[in-house]
Design a protein around this motif. Structure first.
Motif, PDB file in Angstrom:
ATOM      1  N   MET A  44       0.621  -0.853  -0.003  1.00 33.33           N
ATOM      2  CA  MET A  44      -0.017   0.364   0.122  1.00 33.33           C
ATOM      3  C   MET A  44       1.189   1.734   0.381  1.00 33.33           C
ATOM      4  SD  MET A  44      -3.143  -0.444  -0.294  1.00 33.33           S
ATOM      5  CE  MET A  44      -4.194   0.826   0.582  1.00 33.33           C
ATOM      6  N   GLU A  45       1.928   1.354   0.784  1.00 33.90           N
ATOM      7  CA  GLU A  45       2.549   1.979   1.180  1.00 33.90           C
ATOM      8  C   GLU A  45       3.725   2.423  -0.327  1.00 33.90           C
ATOM      9  OE1 GLU A  45       3.917   1.595   5.802  1.00 33.90           O
ATOM     10  OE2 GLU A  45       5.414   1.081   3.923  1.00 33.90           O
ATOM     11  N   LYS A  46       4.003   1.442  -1.021  1.00 34.10           N
ATOM     12  CA  LYS A  46       4.693   1.461  -2.613  1.00 34.10           C
ATOM     13  C   LYS A  46       3.306   1.458  -3.495  1.00 34.10           C
ATOM     14  CE  LYS A  46       9.079  -0.230  -1.390  1.00 34.10           C
ATOM     15  NZ  LYS A  46       9.923  -1.351  -2.016  1.00 34.10           N
ATOM     16  N   ILE A  47       2.685   1.327  -3.590  1.00 32.89           N
ATOM     17  CA  ILE A  47       1.525   1.616  -4.615  1.00 32.89           C
ATOM     18  C   ILE A  47       1.417   2.359  -5.890  1.00 32.89           C
ATOM     19  CG2 ILE A  47      -0.387   2.527  -3.849  1.00 32.89           C
ATOM     20  CD1 ILE A  47      -0.502  -0.918  -6.402  1.00 32.89           C
ATOM     21  N   GLY A  48       2.334   4.114  -5.518  1.00 28.78           N
ATOM     22  CA  GLY A  48       2.173   5.087  -6.341  1.00 28.78           C
ATOM     23  C   GLY A  48       3.307   4.781  -7.484  1.00 28.78           C
ATOM     24  N   SER A  49       4.949   4.193  -6.764  1.00 26.84           N
ATOM     25  CA  SER A  49       5.534   3.867  -7.424  1.00 26.84           C
ATOM     26  C   SER A  49       5.563   2.636  -8.090  1.00 26.84           C
ATOM     27  CB  SER A  49       7.102   4.016  -6.610  1.00 26.84           C
ATOM     28  OG  SER A  49       6.513   3.345  -6.061  1.00 26.84           O
ATOM     29  N   TYR A  50       4.374   1.340  -7.898  1.00 24.80           N
ATOM     30  CA  TYR A  50       4.654   0.508  -9.071  1.00 24.80           C
ATOM     31  C   TYR A  50       4.335   1.099 -10.269  1.00 24.80           C
ATOM     32  CZ  TYR A  50       2.346  -3.488 -10.805  1.00 24.80           C
ATOM     33  OH  TYR A  50       1.771  -4.851 -11.541  1.00 24.80           O
ATOM     34  N   ASP A  51       5.182   0.300 -11.046  1.00 20.63           N
ATOM     35  CA  ASP A  51       5.336  -0.002 -12.284  1.00 20.63           C
ATOM     36  C   ASP A  51       4.944  -0.940 -13.212  1.00 20.63           C
ATOM     37  OD1 ASP A  51       6.301   0.272 -15.104  1.00 20.63           O
ATOM     38  OD2 ASP A  51       8.744  -0.134 -14.682  1.00 20.63           O
ATOM     39  N   ALA A  52       3.071  -0.245 -13.961  1.00 22.91           N
ATOM     40  CA  ALA A  52       2.546  -1.154 -14.522  1.00 22.91           C
ATOM     41  C   ALA A  52       2.979  -1.969 -15.090  1.00 22.91           C
ATOM     42  CB  ALA A  52       2.020  -0.735 -14.656  1.00 22.91           C
ATOM     43  N   ARG A  53       4.454  -1.892 -15.825  1.00 23.68           N
ATOM     44  CA  ARG A  53       4.995  -2.761 -16.995  1.00 23.68           C
ATOM     45  C   ARG A  53       5.822  -4.308 -16.328  1.00 23.68           C
ATOM     46  NH1 ARG A  53       8.802   1.733 -19.276  1.00 23.68           N
ATOM     47  NH2 ARG A  53       8.930   1.923 -17.241  1.00 23.68           N
ATOM     48  N   ARG A  54       6.044  -3.601 -14.405  1.00 23.66           N
ATOM     49  CA  ARG A  54       6.652  -4.759 -14.396  1.00 23.66           C
ATOM     50  C   ARG A  54       4.745  -6.131 -13.246  1.00 23.66           C
ATOM     51  NH1 ARG A  54       9.676  -4.221  -8.939  1.00 23.66           N
ATOM     52  NH2 ARG A  54      10.065  -6.211  -9.393  1.00 23.66           N
ATOM     53  N   SER A  55       5.768  -7.177 -13.774  1.00 28.73           N
ATOM     54  CA  SER A  55       4.780  -8.517 -13.652  1.00 28.73           C
ATOM     55  C   SER A  55       4.061  -8.091 -11.636  1.00 28.73           C
ATOM     56  CB  SER A  55       5.074  -9.589 -13.309  1.00 28.73           C
ATOM     57  OG  SER A  55       4.747 -10.421 -12.745  1.00 28.73           O
ATOM     58  N   PHE A  56       2.803  -7.509 -11.786  1.00 26.30           N
ATOM     59  CA  PHE A  56       1.974  -7.699 -10.760  1.00 26.30           C
ATOM     60  C   PHE A  56       2.717  -8.974  -9.555  1.00 26.30           C
ATOM     61  CE2 PHE A  56      -0.866  -7.837  -7.046  1.00 26.30           C
ATOM     62  CZ  PHE A  56      -0.593  -6.891  -6.265  1.00 26.30           C
ATOM     63  N   GLU A  57       2.450  -9.660  -9.701  1.00 24.89           N
ATOM     64  CA  GLU A  57       2.918 -10.543  -9.111  1.00 24.89           C
ATOM     65  C   GLU A  57       4.275 -10.764  -7.965  1.00 24.89           C
ATOM     66  OE1 GLU A  57       0.710 -14.542 -10.654  1.00 24.89           O
ATOM     67  OE2 GLU A  57       2.725 -15.761  -9.850  1.00 24.89           O
ATOM     68  N   ALA A  58       5.086 -10.600  -9.396  1.00 21.92           N
ATOM     69  CA  ALA A  58       6.768 -10.204  -9.449  1.00 21.92           C
ATOM     70  C   ALA A  58       6.876  -9.811  -7.903  1.00 21.92           C
ATOM     71  CB  ALA A  58       7.456 -10.584 -10.263  1.00 21.92           C
ATOM     72  N   TRP A  59       6.317  -8.377  -8.611  1.00 21.37           N
ATOM     73  CA  TRP A  59       6.760  -7.248  -7.655  1.00 21.37           C
ATOM     74  C   TRP A  59       6.366  -7.514  -6.049  1.00 21.37           C
ATOM     75  CZ3 TRP A  59       2.757  -3.407  -5.675  1.00 21.37           C
ATOM     76  CH2 TRP A  59       3.839  -2.323  -5.500  1.00 21.37           C
ATOM     77  N   LEU A  60       4.651  -8.077  -5.987  1.00 27.03           N
ATOM     78  CA  LEU A  60       4.285  -8.524  -4.321  1.00 27.03           C
ATOM     79  C   LEU A  60       5.390 -10.232  -3.645  1.00 27.03           C
ATOM     80  CD1 LEU A  60       1.952  -8.868  -2.982  1.00 27.03           C
ATOM     81  CD2 LEU A  60       0.868 -10.827  -3.928  1.00 27.03           C
ATOM     82  N   PHE A  61       5.844 -10.842  -4.653  1.00 23.64           N
ATOM     83  CA  PHE A  61       6.571 -11.828  -3.614  1.00 23.64           C
ATOM     84  C   PHE A  61       7.893 -11.123  -3.650  1.00 23.64           C
ATOM     85  CE2 PHE A  61       4.609 -15.924  -3.908  1.00 23.64           C
ATOM     86  CZ  PHE A  61       3.469 -15.777  -4.411  1.00 23.64           C
TER      87      PHE A  61
END
Lengths: 198, 156
Positions: free
Chosen positions: A66-83
């Motif tokens: 939740m803290e980092k959601i603003g910096s999440y790069d949508a080109r990356r896999s969400f799953e890989a980012w979460l893990f």
């Protein structure tokens, strides 16, 4: 239930939920936690070996997300980012607990077999599978954390090399060699115990 | 390394389905004629199968609800922290603005000279220093009061 959760993830990218999260929709996080709770919890249990700690890290993972959601790069896999978030928190925990780096870690914490649930159709094969699974799970629990990590990501999460590399933050060649060493080490331990899995 | 040794080193990764199509072909061709490697590949396949069917740790009941509650709680704490930061910034700006206005008024009223124990209090440097000391003392007192208030609310 886990199978159903995994099947519902087919084709899931998380884009819609991430967009909702960015807009501050609180229900989006509930949907995401619901989708990933079994897989993420399992991954954390395999890494830290303790369900109570895994639950704590599980909650921290979502708070960090939740803290980092603003910096999440949508080109990356969400799953890989979460893990990757979960993995980094687990590493921090293991480092704090042991005071050494993950690469050196040789965690002897056993997976609590009594909390493990098997789901097999036939009673005898269920028993055999459970025994074999428990033996494997116990042997995995004795491997270094970096080996536990790649084994669970490859065989339980069914991630491709590229995704594992993204989660672990290492090159593909490193993932490949870690997997190779992890499998060799696992087999050596099981054969040394004289039990075998066949 | 001969072909046998080379293929043998690939067997574990073959069971993990991580070989390139070229490597897969090499392994397949070799195990057709090499009994030792065929048996070894079967063993690795058993390991791979076992790893895919490990007993699953069950997610504790209510994990989702507890996680959601924790997120809501953390969200509220973060929002409170942000509010406090904004309040502090506003107070700082207000403090300095007030000090500046008072300085201008004081200079106008005293003609720029108001000496106490040999120090001109309406001089720019002296006024800044005394305002800073006063502001920090007030801020420290306010922080202590806020802290005590929070402790008391927690206790109640």
């Amino acid at each position: 239930m886990i199978l159903a959760a995994a099947m519902s993830l087919e084709g899931f990218t998380g884009d819609r939920e991430v967009a909702r999260l960015r807009k501050g929709d609180p229900d989006a996080i509930t949907d995401l936690v619901g989708r990933y709770q079994h897989r993420l919890f399992r991954f954390l249990v395999r890494l830290v070996g303790d369900p109570a700690t895994a639950e704590d890290l599980f909650q921290q993972t979502w708070i960090r997300l939740m803290e980092k959601i603003g910096s999440y790069d949508a080109r990356r896999s969400f799953e890989a980012w979460l893990f990757a978030i979960a993995r980094n928190l687990a590493i921090d925990y293991l480092r704090r607990r042991r005071g050494i780096s993950l690469d050196e870690l040789d965690d002897s914490g056993h997976a609590p077999v009594e909390r493990l649930v098997a789901a097999r159709p036939d009673v005898l094969s269920q028993l055999l599978d459970f025994e074999r699974g428990a033996l494997l799970a116990a042997a995995i629990g004795e491997l270094p954390a970096i080996h536990r990590e790649v084994l669970t990501l490859r065989f339980e999460e069914d991630m491709k090399l590229e995704q594992i590399a993204e989660v672990a933050g290492v090159p593909l060649s490193t993932v490949k060699s870690r997997l190779h060493r992890a499998l060799e080490s696992l087999r050596t331990r099981i054969e040394a115990s004289g039990k075998g899995i066949l | 390394m001969n072909e046998h040794e080379s293929v043998r080193a690939m067997l574990a990764l073959s069971a993990a389905v991580l070989l390139s199509p070229d490597e897969v072909r090499r392994v397949e061709e070799h195990v057709r004629t090499c009994e030792l490697c065929r048996t070894d590949l079967e063993t690795w396949s058993e390991y791979a199968q076992g790893l895919r069917k490990l007993p699953q740790p069950s997610a504790p009941a209510g994990l989702m609800e507890r996680t959601r509650a924790k997120i809501v709680q953390e969200h509220a704490v973060a929002a409170g922290r942000r509010r406090h930061a904004w309040l502090l910034a506003a107070l700082v700006v207000l403090g300095w603005t007030t000090s500046l206005i008072f300085w201008v008024v004081a200079r106008a009223l005293t003609g720029g000279v108001f000496t106490v124990m040999g120090v001109n209090l309406v001089d720019g440097v002296a006024w800044s220093l005394s305002s800073t000391v006063l502001a920090w003392t007030t801020a420290a007192a306010a922080a202590m009061m806020l802290g005590r208030n929070r402790e008391m609310r927690r206790f109640l």
